[in-house]
Design an enzyme around this catalytic site. Sequence first.
Site, mmCIF file in Angstrom:
data_model
loop_
_atom_site.group_PDB
_atom_site.id
_atom_site.type_symbol
_atom_site.label_atom_id
_atom_site.label_comp_id
_atom_site.label_asym_id
_atom_site.label_seq_id
_atom_site.Cartn_x
_atom_site.Cartn_y
_atom_site.Cartn_z
ATOM 1 N N SER A 148 0.820 -1.293 -0.015
ATOM 2 C CA SER A 148 0.012 0.043 -0.097
ATOM 3 C C SER A 148 0.756 1.432 0.079
ATOM 4 C CB SER A 148 -0.899 0.027 1.061
ATOM 5 O OG SER A 148 -1.822 -1.129 0.894
ATOM 6 N N ARG A 163 7.458 6.063 -4.600
ATOM 7 C CA ARG A 163 8.116 6.893 -3.322
ATOM 8 C C ARG A 163 7.265 6.120 -2.173
ATOM 9 N NH1 ARG A 163 4.858 10.821 -4.898
ATOM 10 N NH2 ARG A 163 6.147 11.528 -6.323
ATOM 11 N N ASP A 201 -3.891 -1.599 -1.222
ATOM 12 C CA ASP A 201 -5.012 -1.910 -0.264
ATOM 13 C C ASP A 201 -6.467 -1.458 -0.699
ATOM 14 O OD1 ASP A 201 -4.244 0.486 0.114
ATOM 15 O OD2 ASP A 201 -4.033 0.409 2.475
HETATM 16 C C1 BGC Z 1 -0.404 5.047 0.116
HETATM 17 C C2 BGC Z 1 -1.410 4.352 -0.877
HETATM 18 C C3 BGC Z 1 -2.300 3.633 0.304
HETATM 19 C C4 BGC Z 1 -2.782 4.484 1.369
HETATM 20 C C5 BGC Z 1 -3.321 3.731 2.507
HETATM 21 C C6 BGC Z 1 -0.884 6.088 1.215
HETATM 22 O O1 BGC Z 1 0.113 6.655 1.848
HETATM 23 O O2 BGC Z 1 0.482 6.138 -0.809
HETATM 24 O O3 BGC Z 1 -0.809 3.645 -1.709
HETATM 25 O O4 BGC Z 1 -3.418 3.165 -0.475
HETATM 26 O O5 BGC Z 1 -1.831 4.958 2.124
HETATM 27 O O6 BGC Z 1 -2.972 2.825 3.000
#
Ligand code: BGC
Length: 467
Positions: A148, A163, A201
Amino acid sequence: MNSDLQKAVDQVVKDFAVDKELLIKATDEFVYSMTQGLKTEVPAKEYLPMIPTYVTGIPNGKEKGLFLAADLGGTNFRVCSVHLKGDHTFDLKQSKSEVPKDYMQGVEATADTLFGFLAAKVKEFLDEHHKDSVDAADEKLKLGFTFSFPVNQTDLNKGTLIRWTKGFDLPDCVDKDVVDLLQKHLDLLETNVHCAALANDTVGTLLSRAYSNDPEKSNAHTVIGAIFGTGTNGAYYETLENIPKLKGMVINTEWGSFDNTLKISPNTKYDKVVDKETANVGYHLFEKRISGMFLGELLRVILMDLFERSLVFEQLYKQRGGSLPHRLTEPWLISGEVLSYLEIDDSTDLKMSQLVLENHLRLPTTKEERLAIQAITRAVSNRAAYLSAIPLAAIVKKVKDQYKDCTKDFEVGCDGSVVEFYPGFQAKILEAVALIDPLEGSDKKIHIRIAKDGSGVGAALCASVAK
Ligand code: BGC
């Protein structure tokens, strides 16, 4: 409350207020930013990343089989096996371990230490729950990897890290394929596992809620998968004609990056301080106003400002011989959970808050300080919930035509500690969605439904469609 403190608190409340006009303007900007993001091949800072996921359908509840899921999204790593039964239900076994801080950031943190740790946890789980069946199987067990963080996805099981967010900082992982990294360590440990799908996620949450949801019973289509937890983000299904760069599929918006140029978002002096403390300065600015990781930090930064202006904790500072408790002076040590207790305290003289502040932060307070802390907590969380409505309203506006021939409502499958546990958060999101009114002129409603175990089951569903 003495009048100087009262004035300062009133100012914070004013600075954190989000009105209907801002909500509507930001929703339109969000729709524009999505549309531009879908057209842009190379992600640009001004638009949403809108990452293709290579998931080309939404489950209908009939999917079957045994799949593994591994889920790295924040401070915890989960491994689960999911048995999809093909009737909207599933059985799930899971293990959860905290990711050691040293593996998330710092000099020792490398791709090999982190992914070696993850693979070892997968092996431990298999040894405990599925040893005989996995070893004896002719085919490798398929694993869906919920990862995620922003990834540039180029196939269902391929994607390079753009990143890190949420406190992770391992520079040698950036631009590497995260599936390759995990598979390499699974192979080193000789597990009979094939990492068949990579899912954010939010994609997992969308798929798992769509699997559990029976539209005939709920009278609603699952249109968005959303996370409001340590971080925030959402995914939805976009049709072919709206993705000039690709074919119809689920899109991971990475909405934490909405309005990174701060055209519209509120930007208090406290937001600027918090941004400077992060490893991804200038990015994910929307997330830094909404998600659980930042709520406590915003409160802390505001309290430190009031202290520096001699409005709170003066007595305490003197009593301690010129210091304050370290949980107040050091970044990131106030959790969202603490705010959730402060938020709803209605005890006499805020005695419950007194205990919470003493137990969690080692911070003794006067009644006046507690009143100030509660007002600030509510201002911070209220803004977060109101801003959270913007992406939901914008996506509903964007997809509503996909369902124009159907009378069913829309539901948002949600997961994450804030949306699930923060008192009143869901109700406030819906209050703000109603102000924006994205379904103007229609009788359809928007519901928030918690997708339990969303990312695990969703990753298994992704693996189920993989070759
Ligand atoms: C990430 C996402 C993720 C979200 C929730 C963010 O910091 O960039 O990819 O879906 O957090 O977990």
